[in-house]
Design a protein around this motif. Structure first.
Motif, PDB file in Angstrom:
ATOM      1  N   TYR A  17       0.843  -1.208   0.000  1.00  0.00           N
ATOM      2  CA  TYR A  17       0.000   0.000   0.000  1.00  0.00           C
ATOM      3  C   TYR A  17       0.876   1.254   0.000  1.00  0.00           C
ATOM      4  CZ  TYR A  17      -3.606   3.304   1.507  1.00  0.00           C
ATOM      5  OH  TYR A  17      -4.463   4.377   1.594  1.00  0.00           O
ATOM      6  N   PHE A  18       1.881   1.280   0.872  1.00  0.00           N
ATOM      7  CA  PHE A  18       2.769   2.451   0.937  1.00  0.00           C
ATOM      8  C   PHE A  18       3.581   2.601  -0.358  1.00  0.00           C
ATOM      9  CE2 PHE A  18       3.355   2.168   5.876  1.00  0.00           C
ATOM     10  CZ  PHE A  18       2.097   2.719   6.054  1.00  0.00           C
ATOM     11  N   LEU A  19       4.114   1.494  -0.867  1.00  0.00           N
ATOM     12  CA  LEU A  19       5.095   1.578  -1.963  1.00  0.00           C
ATOM     13  C   LEU A  19       4.447   1.642  -3.348  1.00  0.00           C
ATOM     14  CD1 LEU A  19       7.769  -0.950  -0.646  1.00  0.00           C
ATOM     15  CD2 LEU A  19       7.858   1.550  -0.573  1.00  0.00           C
ATOM     16  N   ARG A  20       3.151   1.281  -3.422  1.00  0.00           N
ATOM     17  CA  ARG A  20       2.499   1.325  -4.734  1.00  0.00           C
ATOM     18  C   ARG A  20       1.404   2.382  -4.832  1.00  0.00           C
ATOM     19  NH1 ARG A  20       0.953  -5.014  -5.356  1.00  0.00           N
ATOM     20  NH2 ARG A  20       2.864  -5.791  -6.320  1.00  0.00           N
ATOM     21  N   HIS A  21       0.744   2.634  -3.691  1.00  0.00           N
ATOM     22  CA  HIS A  21      -0.507   3.398  -3.789  1.00  0.00           C
ATOM     23  C   HIS A  21      -0.545   4.679  -2.956  1.00  0.00           C
ATOM     24  CE1 HIS A  21      -1.852  -0.113  -5.916  1.00  0.00           C
ATOM     25  NE2 HIS A  21      -1.720  -0.887  -4.846  1.00  0.00           N
ATOM     26  N   ASN A  22      -0.030   4.653  -1.735  1.00  0.00           N
ATOM     27  CA  ASN A  22      -0.222   5.798  -0.852  1.00  0.00           C
ATOM     28  C   ASN A  22       0.944   5.966   0.127  1.00  0.00           C
ATOM     29  OD1 ASN A  22      -1.197   7.864   0.702  1.00  0.00           O
ATOM     30  ND2 ASN A  22      -3.159   6.890   1.169  1.00  0.00           N
ATOM     31  N   PRO A  23       2.102   6.405  -0.387  1.00  0.00           N
ATOM     32  CA  PRO A  23       3.258   6.573   0.507  1.00  0.00           C
ATOM     33  C   PRO A  23       2.986   7.558   1.646  1.00  0.00           C
ATOM     34  CG  PRO A  23       3.697   7.490  -1.690  1.00  0.00           C
ATOM     35  CD  PRO A  23       2.416   6.710  -1.782  1.00  0.00           C
ATOM     36  N   ALA A  24       2.194   8.588   1.369  1.00  0.00           N
ATOM     37  CA  ALA A  24       1.940   9.609   2.398  1.00  0.00           C
ATOM     38  C   ALA A  24       1.256   9.005   3.625  1.00  0.00           C
ATOM     39  CB  ALA A  24       1.087  10.733   1.815  1.00  0.00           C
ATOM     40  N   ALA A  25       0.503   7.925   3.435  1.00  0.00           N
ATOM     41  CA  ALA A  25      -0.166   7.281   4.576  1.00  0.00           C
ATOM     42  C   ALA A  25       0.854   6.747   5.576  1.00  0.00           C
ATOM     43  CB  ALA A  25      -1.072   6.153   4.088  1.00  0.00           C
ATOM     44  N   ALA A  29       7.726   9.412   1.136  1.00  0.00           N
ATOM     45  CA  ALA A  29       7.632   9.966  -0.217  1.00  0.00           C
ATOM     46  C   ALA A  29       8.435   9.035  -1.127  1.00  0.00           C
ATOM     47  CB  ALA A  29       8.216  11.368  -0.251  1.00  0.00           C
ATOM     48  N   LEU A  30       7.937   8.812  -2.331  1.00  0.00           N
ATOM     49  CA  LEU A  30       8.690   8.036  -3.323  1.00  0.00           C
ATOM     50  C   LEU A  30       9.403   9.003  -4.241  1.00  0.00           C
ATOM     51  CD1 LEU A  30       6.023   5.385  -4.453  1.00  0.00           C
ATOM     52  CD2 LEU A  30       7.511   5.361  -2.435  1.00  0.00           C
ATOM     53  N   ASP A  31      10.601   8.656  -4.676  1.00  0.00           N
ATOM     54  CA  ASP A  31      11.230   9.490  -5.702  1.00  0.00           C
ATOM     55  C   ASP A  31      10.606   9.140  -7.051  1.00  0.00           C
ATOM     56  OD1 ASP A  31      12.541   7.299  -6.826  1.00  0.00           O
ATOM     57  OD2 ASP A  31      14.507   7.816  -6.037  1.00  0.00           O
ATOM     58  N   GLN A  32      11.057   9.803  -8.100  1.00  0.00           N
ATOM     59  CA  GLN A  32      10.360   9.628  -9.385  1.00  0.00           C
ATOM     60  C   GLN A  32      10.468   8.206  -9.932  1.00  0.00           C
ATOM     61  OE1 GLN A  32      12.062  12.154 -12.348  1.00  0.00           O
ATOM     62  NE2 GLN A  32      14.159  11.514 -11.937  1.00  0.00           N
ATOM     63  N   ASN A  33      11.417   7.444  -9.427  1.00  0.00           N
ATOM     64  CA  ASN A  33      11.574   6.067  -9.880  1.00  0.00           C
ATOM     65  C   ASN A  33      10.967   5.054  -8.893  1.00  0.00           C
ATOM     66  OD1 ASN A  33      14.716   7.336 -10.788  1.00  0.00           O
ATOM     67  ND2 ASN A  33      13.042   6.984 -12.225  1.00  0.00           N
ATOM     68  N   TYR A  68       9.218  -6.717  -3.947  1.00  0.00           N
ATOM     69  CA  TYR A  68      10.036  -5.578  -3.510  1.00  0.00           C
ATOM     70  C   TYR A  68      11.510  -5.803  -3.823  1.00  0.00           C
ATOM     71  CZ  TYR A  68       5.756  -5.652  -0.826  1.00  0.00           C
ATOM     72  OH  TYR A  68       4.436  -5.757  -0.491  1.00  0.00           O
ATOM     73  N   VAL A  69      12.196  -4.685  -4.089  1.00  0.00           N
ATOM     74  CA  VAL A  69      13.655  -4.741  -4.282  1.00  0.00           C
ATOM     75  C   VAL A  69      14.278  -3.762  -3.298  1.00  0.00           C
ATOM     76  CG1 VAL A  69      15.562  -4.240  -5.850  1.00  0.00           C
ATOM     77  CG2 VAL A  69      13.486  -5.308  -6.726  1.00  0.00           C
ATOM     78  N   VAL A  70      15.304  -4.235  -2.566  1.00  0.00           N
ATOM     79  CA  VAL A  70      16.068  -3.367  -1.676  1.00  0.00           C
ATOM     80  C   VAL A  70      17.427  -3.161  -2.321  1.00  0.00           C
ATOM     81  CG1 VAL A  70      17.106  -3.121   0.616  1.00  0.00           C
ATOM     82  CG2 VAL A  70      14.880  -4.240   0.367  1.00  0.00           C
ATOM     83  N   GLN A  79       6.476  -3.530  -9.408  1.00  0.00           N
ATOM     84  CA  GLN A  79       5.347  -3.224 -10.313  1.00  0.00           C
ATOM     85  C   GLN A  79       4.096  -3.049  -9.474  1.00  0.00           C
ATOM     86  OE1 GLN A  79       4.657  -6.749  -8.946  1.00  0.00           O
ATOM     87  NE2 GLN A  79       3.036  -6.180 -10.388  1.00  0.00           N
ATOM     88  N   GLY A  80       2.978  -2.773 -10.155  1.00  0.00           N
ATOM     89  CA  GLY A  80       1.685  -2.736  -9.470  1.00  0.00           C
ATOM     90  C   GLY A  80       1.285  -1.366  -8.955  1.00  0.00           C
ATOM     91  N   HIS A  81       2.043  -0.323  -9.333  1.00  0.00           N
ATOM     92  CA  HIS A  81       1.757   1.011  -8.802  1.00  0.00           C
ATOM     93  C   HIS A  81       0.455   1.606  -9.340  1.00  0.00           C
ATOM     94  CE1 HIS A  81       6.108   0.474  -8.466  1.00  0.00           C
ATOM     95  NE2 HIS A  81       6.055   1.306  -7.439  1.00  0.00           N
TER      96      HIS A  81
END
Ligand code: HQG
Length: 190
Positions: A17-25, A29-33, A68-70, A79-81
């Motif tokens: 949810y955070f990494l694909r849909h709603n980081p602010a929750a 913040a996600l960078d452009q990539n 996920y990739v670290v 994927q899946g954003h």
């Protein structure tokens, strides 16, 4: 480690949810990539589930779909954003046929409008039927349906395909003329 005292599936759902849909929750913040700081994500998850960095790394490593990739102290979803991110994927020529798992009640609409990306950034396709079956049957209260996509003709006609880091084929849409509904015998038990 080992027998976790938290619900790994629940943590993973929140990560997605955070990494694909709603980081602010998660105060992220996600960078452009699509990347965010790994330890900041751990902090957000710790506040909710009491997990530590090693727990999150274990979830990443054990994830059956390699969601996920670290890398370099950062993490992203492969994927899946639904938020707009540039995964910097290169266009790739697809295998001649790809598959999409869905459910029967969507078929009329799909055969009218084609496969549309809906809330996500792309339509998701798989190289093999069993993966499509897994996608279809996750909608537990519906009847699964498996579509074969003539990706060969699509590519010839200029549709661009991408392959995510975790092996999911991505395309903007699939017009109905490239879709074939597979008979149940072709996929049942696969
Ligand atoms: C359907 C999960 C009506 C489409 C899964 C799908 C996958 C239409 C739904 C990944 C339509 C969208 C992606 C149209 C498409 N009319 N329905 N014209 N076009 N649809 O979740 O492919 O666990 O966005 O068939 O396992 O189901 O999140 O896509 O049923 O790998 O990592 O609209 O999500 O992975 O649903 O699933 P989704 P999806 P994760």
């Amino acid at each position: 480690m080992g027998a976790a005292n938290f619900d790994q599936a629940a943590v993973s759902k929140t990560m997605a949810y955070f990494l694909r849909h709603n980081p602010a929750a998660g105060g992220l913040a996600l960078d452009q990539n699509g990347w965010t700081d790994f330890l900041e994500l751990v902090g957000a998850l710790n506040a909710k589930f009491g997990v530590a960095a090693e727990d999150v790394l274990e979830i990443v490593a054990n994830d059956a779909k390699r969601r996920y990739v670290v890398s370099g102290g950062r993490i992203r979803a492969s994927q899946g954003h639904s938020v707009v991110v540039d995964l910097q994927l290169n266009a790739k020529s697809p295998p001649p046929r790809l598959y999409h798992g869905t459910v029967q009640r969507f078929l009329d609409s799909i055969f009218t409008s084609g496969l549309l990306k809906q809330a996500r950034s792309h339509v998701h396709l798989s190289e093999d039927i069993p993966t499509a079956v897994v996608v279809a049957i996750r909608r537990k209260h519906d009847i699964p349906a498996i579509l074969e996509v003539d990706s060969d003709s699509m590519a010839r006609q200029g549709h661009t395909f991408f392959l995510s880091e975790n092996g999911v084929w991505l395309v903007g849409s699939v017009p109905p003329e490239f879709l074939l509904l597979l008979e149940e015998e072709a996929w049942k038990g696969k």
